[in-house]
Motif scaffolding. Structure first.
Motif, PDB file in Angstrom:
ATOM      1  N   GLN A 105      17.964  29.252  63.433  1.00  0.00           N
ATOM      2  CA  GLN A 105      19.327  29.720  63.691  1.00  0.00           C
ATOM      3  C   GLN A 105      19.660  29.635  65.176  1.00  0.00           C
ATOM      4  O   GLN A 105      20.773  29.264  65.557  1.00  0.00           O
ATOM      5  CB  GLN A 105      19.480  31.160  63.188  1.00  0.00           C
ATOM      6  N   GLU A 106      18.687  29.966  66.013  1.00  0.00           N
ATOM      7  CA  GLU A 106      18.899  29.895  67.461  1.00  0.00           C
ATOM      8  C   GLU A 106      19.152  28.462  67.898  1.00  0.00           C
ATOM      9  O   GLU A 106      20.023  28.193  68.726  1.00  0.00           O
ATOM     10  CB  GLU A 106      17.683  30.457  68.195  1.00  0.00           C
ATOM     11  N   GLN A 107      18.370  27.517  67.331  1.00  0.00           N
ATOM     12  CA  GLN A 107      18.550  26.118  67.712  1.00  0.00           C
ATOM     13  C   GLN A 107      19.912  25.593  67.271  1.00  0.00           C
ATOM     14  O   GLN A 107      20.562  24.829  67.990  1.00  0.00           O
ATOM     15  CB  GLN A 107      17.434  25.261  67.095  1.00  0.00           C
ATOM     16  N   LYS A 108      20.371  26.027  66.083  1.00  0.00           N
ATOM     17  CA  LYS A 108      21.691  25.604  65.613  1.00  0.00           C
ATOM     18  C   LYS A 108      22.775  26.145  66.541  1.00  0.00           C
ATOM     19  O   LYS A 108      23.741  25.446  66.869  1.00  0.00           O
ATOM     20  CB  LYS A 108      21.925  26.110  64.194  1.00  0.00           C
ATOM     21  N   GLY A 109      22.604  27.413  66.946  1.00  0.00           N
ATOM     22  CA  GLY A 109      23.570  28.005  67.852  1.00  0.00           C
ATOM     23  C   GLY A 109      23.612  27.298  69.188  1.00  0.00           C
ATOM     24  O   GLY A 109      24.684  27.060  69.754  1.00  0.00           O
ATOM     25  N   MET A 149      15.329  20.418  73.751  1.00  0.00           N
ATOM     26  CA  MET A 149      15.007  21.580  72.929  1.00  0.00           C
ATOM     27  C   MET A 149      13.694  22.203  73.403  1.00  0.00           C
ATOM     28  O   MET A 149      12.774  21.486  73.785  1.00  0.00           O
ATOM     29  CB  MET A 149      14.875  21.176  71.455  1.00  0.00           C
ATOM     30  N   ARG A 150      13.622  23.521  73.376  1.00  0.00           N
ATOM     31  CA  ARG A 150      12.418  24.212  73.815  1.00  0.00           C
ATOM     32  C   ARG A 150      11.261  23.922  72.854  1.00  0.00           C
ATOM     33  O   ARG A 150      11.445  23.818  71.645  1.00  0.00           O
ATOM     34  CB  ARG A 150      12.667  25.719  73.883  1.00  0.00           C
ATOM     35  N   ARG A 151      10.058  23.795  73.412  1.00  0.00           N
ATOM     36  CA  ARG A 151       8.856  23.548  72.604  1.00  0.00           C
ATOM     37  C   ARG A 151       8.356  24.875  72.046  1.00  0.00           C
ATOM     38  O   ARG A 151       8.306  25.895  72.741  1.00  0.00           O
ATOM     39  CB  ARG A 151       7.769  22.902  73.479  1.00  0.00           C
ATOM     40  N   LEU A 152       7.988  24.875  70.784  1.00  0.00           N
ATOM     41  CA  LEU A 152       7.501  26.075  70.121  1.00  0.00           C
ATOM     42  C   LEU A 152       5.986  26.149  70.231  1.00  0.00           C
ATOM     43  O   LEU A 152       5.273  25.227  69.830  1.00  0.00           O
ATOM     44  CB  LEU A 152       7.913  26.048  68.647  1.00  0.00           C
ATOM     45  N   LEU A 153       5.467  27.251  70.784  1.00  0.00           N
ATOM     46  CA  LEU A 153       4.030  27.489  70.889  1.00  0.00           C
ATOM     47  C   LEU A 153       3.688  28.776  70.147  1.00  0.00           C
ATOM     48  O   LEU A 153       4.272  29.836  70.433  1.00  0.00           O
ATOM     49  CB  LEU A 153       3.596  27.634  72.355  1.00  0.00           C
ATOM     50  N   VAL A 154       2.772  28.681  69.203  1.00  0.00           N
ATOM     51  CA  VAL A 154       2.345  29.842  68.419  1.00  0.00           C
ATOM     52  C   VAL A 154       0.883  30.121  68.728  1.00  0.00           C
ATOM     53  O   VAL A 154       0.017  29.263  68.517  1.00  0.00           O
ATOM     54  CB  VAL A 154       2.526  29.595  66.908  1.00  0.00           C
ATOM     55  N   PHE A 155       0.603  31.316  69.241  1.00  0.00           N
ATOM     56  CA  PHE A 155      -0.751  31.732  69.586  1.00  0.00           C
ATOM     57  C   PHE A 155      -1.226  32.727  68.541  1.00  0.00           C
ATOM     58  O   PHE A 155      -0.538  33.724  68.279  1.00  0.00           O
ATOM     59  CB  PHE A 155      -0.775  32.389  70.972  1.00  0.00           C
ATOM     60  N   SER A 156      -2.392  32.458  67.955  1.00  0.00           N
ATOM     61  CA  SER A 156      -2.830  33.332  66.868  1.00  0.00           C
ATOM     62  C   SER A 156      -4.284  33.759  66.985  1.00  0.00           C
ATOM     63  O   SER A 156      -5.188  32.933  67.145  1.00  0.00           O
ATOM     64  CB  SER A 156      -2.638  32.645  65.514  1.00  0.00           C
ATOM     65  N   ASP A 157      -4.476  35.073  66.852  1.00  0.00           N
ATOM     66  CA  ASP A 157      -5.795  35.632  66.631  1.00  0.00           C
ATOM     67  C   ASP A 157      -6.306  35.128  65.280  1.00  0.00           C
ATOM     68  O   ASP A 157      -5.524  34.694  64.423  1.00  0.00           O
ATOM     69  CB  ASP A 157      -5.680  37.162  66.644  1.00  0.00           C
ATOM     70  N   THR A 170      25.413  23.987  68.750  1.00  0.00           N
ATOM     71  CA  THR A 170      26.853  24.172  68.559  1.00  0.00           C
ATOM     72  C   THR A 170      27.557  24.429  69.865  1.00  0.00           C
ATOM     73  O   THR A 170      28.637  23.887  70.149  1.00  0.00           O
ATOM     74  CB  THR A 170      27.114  25.357  67.601  1.00  0.00           C
ATOM     75  N   HIS A 171      26.911  25.250  70.715  1.00  0.00           N
ATOM     76  CA  HIS A 171      27.523  25.589  71.992  1.00  0.00           C
ATOM     77  C   HIS A 171      27.219  24.569  73.099  1.00  0.00           C
ATOM     78  O   HIS A 171      27.726  24.674  74.199  1.00  0.00           O
ATOM     79  CB  HIS A 171      27.061  26.972  72.448  1.00  0.00           C
ATOM     80  N   GLY A 172      26.323  23.605  72.766  1.00  0.00           N
ATOM     81  CA  GLY A 172      25.999  22.594  73.760  1.00  0.00           C
ATOM     82  C   GLY A 172      27.090  21.574  73.891  1.00  0.00           C
ATOM     83  O   GLY A 172      27.182  20.847  74.861  1.00  0.00           O
TER      84      GLY A 172
END
Length: 259
Positions: free
Chosen positions: A250-254, A1-9, A257-259
């Motif tokens: 939702q993207e991860q579920k999709g 699974m892709r790692r989530l990175l959040v960059f914030s001011d 499902t398709h994996g």
């Protein structure tokens, strides 16, 4: 699974413009952590200024993008790297220009010029990579000053009353370096001001926090990837992040499902 990175001011984005409160954003930050995501603070502040918030948010050894993108440092690296700042100050000493930087000011003067408390001003003076200051000359002198700086590889950018000198790296540059470290990651970038524009544009999804104190940021080339908030500060931050995390789920579920 892709790692989530959040960059914030920070100011005006994660932090309220006036009170610097961030508590409305805390539930969304918890949801980032729950997904194994990483929150990277990105600010024009120095590392010394950012460290208390970094600790309060439990960010551990996560690096910080500091001094408007001039560098990316770990909490352990605060104060240990000052070569850039010393080089900028050395160049300034040879130019005899009508520029008064933070290095020329006392803590009391920085406090008076910025409205920061004594402690905050002391932390703002703990520069490592850039030098903000006041330009006190005319337009002709200013052009000559910029040309002289450029010959040394130093860039000057205007932010409010202050002219900030650095070797030119931006928040977007530092974000892209971290993106390379976490290959295959999914990036979200959040900000409210022109100096956040490139970072927001370069992310997979960008968030523009409503800023009632300045004009709206112009349209992006890929505006469909940009979420613009109705609310300002941490309230807008919370709403945007929760919406994007819902999209992410939702993207991860999709994918599964398709994996």
């Amino acid at each position: 699974m892709r790692r989530l990175l959040v960059f914030s001011d920070l100011d005006g984005s994660l932090l309220d413009h006036d009170s610097y409160d961030y508590t409305p954003a805390l539930p969304a930050i918890a949801e980032i952590y729950a997904r194994g995501g990483i929150l990277v603070l990105a600010s024009s502040k120095t590392a010394a200024e950012m460290l208390p918030l970094h600790h309060d948010l439990g960010l551990g050894d996560t690096p910080m993008i500091v001094e408007n993108g001039a560098a990316c440092v770990s909490p352990e690296g605060i104060g240990s790297k000052t070569a850039d700042y010393r080089a900028i100050r050395q160049v300034l000493s040879t130019l005899n220009a009508p520029f008064r930087g933070f290095g020329d000011m006392s803590v009391a003067e920085v406090s008076a010029q910025t409205g920061l408390s004594h402690l905050q001003a002391e932390r703002a003076k703990a520069r490592q990579f850039s030098e903000p200051g006041l330009w006190q000359g005319d337009a002709h002198q200013h052009a000559a000053f910029l040309a002289a700086l450029a010959r040394h590889g130093i860039n000057a950018s205007r932010g409010g009353r202050f002219l900030t000198l650095s070797f030119g790296a931006t928040k977007a540059d530092q974000m892209m370096k971290l993106r390379q470290r976490y290959r295959g990651c999914f990036t979200i970038a959040i900000g409210d001001a022109p100096n956040d524009f490139d970072m927001i544009a370069a992310a997979d999804r960008g968030v523009v926090i409503r800023n009632p104190h300045s004009p709206d940021l112009p349209p992006f080339q890929h505006e469909h990837r940009i979420l613009r908030t109705e609310h300002s500060g941490p309230d807008g931050w919370y709403a945007a992040v929760m919406q994007l995390l819902s999209d992410w789920d939702q993207e991860q579920k999709g994918t599964a499902t398709h994996g």
